[in-house]
Write a protein that holds these residues in place. Structure first.
Motif, mmCIF file in Angstrom:
data_model
loop_
_atom_site.group_PDB
_atom_site.id
_atom_site.type_symbol
_atom_site.label_atom_id
_atom_site.label_comp_id
_atom_site.label_asym_id
_atom_site.label_seq_id
_atom_site.Cartn_x
_atom_site.Cartn_y
_atom_site.Cartn_z
ATOM 1 N N ILE A 114 0.848 -1.202 0.000
ATOM 2 C CA ILE A 114 0.000 0.000 0.000
ATOM 3 C C ILE A 114 0.878 1.243 0.000
ATOM 4 O O ILE A 114 0.629 2.196 -0.745
ATOM 5 N N LYS A 115 1.905 1.238 0.840
ATOM 6 C CA LYS A 115 2.835 2.361 0.892
ATOM 7 C C LYS A 115 3.600 2.511 -0.429
ATOM 8 O O LYS A 115 3.855 3.624 -0.883
ATOM 9 N N ALA A 116 3.975 1.399 -1.036
ATOM 10 C CA ALA A 116 4.702 1.453 -2.305
ATOM 11 C C ALA A 116 3.825 2.070 -3.401
ATOM 12 O O ALA A 116 4.306 2.889 -4.198
ATOM 13 N N ARG A 117 2.542 1.688 -3.435
ATOM 14 C CA ARG A 117 1.621 2.272 -4.427
ATOM 15 C C ARG A 117 1.447 3.766 -4.184
ATOM 16 O O ARG A 117 1.432 4.561 -5.136
ATOM 17 N N ALA A 118 1.306 4.164 -2.935
ATOM 18 C CA ALA A 118 1.132 5.586 -2.618
ATOM 19 C C ALA A 118 2.366 6.386 -3.020
ATOM 20 O O ALA A 118 2.256 7.493 -3.556
ATOM 21 N N LYS A 119 3.531 5.817 -2.768
ATOM 22 C CA LYS A 119 4.779 6.501 -3.135
ATOM 23 C C LYS A 119 4.899 6.627 -4.652
ATOM 24 O O LYS A 119 5.321 7.672 -5.170
ATOM 25 N N GLU A 124 4.593 9.885 -9.530
ATOM 26 C CA GLU A 124 4.005 10.049 -10.849
ATOM 27 C C GLU A 124 3.311 11.410 -10.983
ATOM 28 O O GLU A 124 3.416 12.060 -12.016
ATOM 29 N N SER A 125 2.625 11.832 -9.928
ATOM 30 C CA SER A 125 1.920 13.118 -9.993
ATOM 31 C C SER A 125 2.886 14.298 -9.902
ATOM 32 O O SER A 125 2.567 15.395 -10.347
#
Length: 129
Positions: A114-119, A124-125
């Motif tokens: 979950i943390k990896a996806r958020a990072k 990306e943004s």
């Protein structure tokens, strides 16, 4: 009901079970197995914070899992300190340390992707297009 359980992440289930087991252990230990004072002690209240975490863990609430991963370290620490005692307290401390460690590791394993996806989303943004 079984389908609900099977739909959940195994790390989430094990962490929730560890918190429930830790709650039961803390209450039993300080109430009647080997209380600090005969007849029980106020140390039984140490189990209450676990009750606040269990519903959020069961639902998979990420915020709850984050603060619960810090909370459970208090129980691991207490277990490590009380492991120096003898008799029943030694075995209760071993169980407390074990349940706490299992819960902590499972929470970290659940939160890591979950943390990896958020990072990755943040990176990306932030990238100009």
């Amino acid at each position: 009901m079984i389908k609900q359980w099977l739909a959940k992440n195994p790390y989430q289930l094990i962490a929730t079970a560890a918190f429930v087991d830790l709650f039961i252990l803390c209450v039993a230990w300080e109430w009647f197995i080997s209380p600090l004072r005969p007849g029980g002690s106020w140390l039984i209240l140490k189990a209450i914070p676990l009750l606040f975490a269990i519903p959020g863990l069961w639902k998979g609430n990420v915020y709850t899992m984050q603060w619960a991963s810090m909370l459970i370290l208090l129980y691991v620490t207490e277990g490590l300190v009380r492991i120096l005692e003898t008799g029943t307290n030694f075995w209760m401390a071993v169980l407390e340390t074990t349940f706490g460690t299992i819960g902590f590791v499972c929470l970290l394993a659940f939160l890591k992707p979950i943390k990896a996806r958020a990072k990755a989303l943040k990176k990306e943004s932030a990238t100009p297009k």
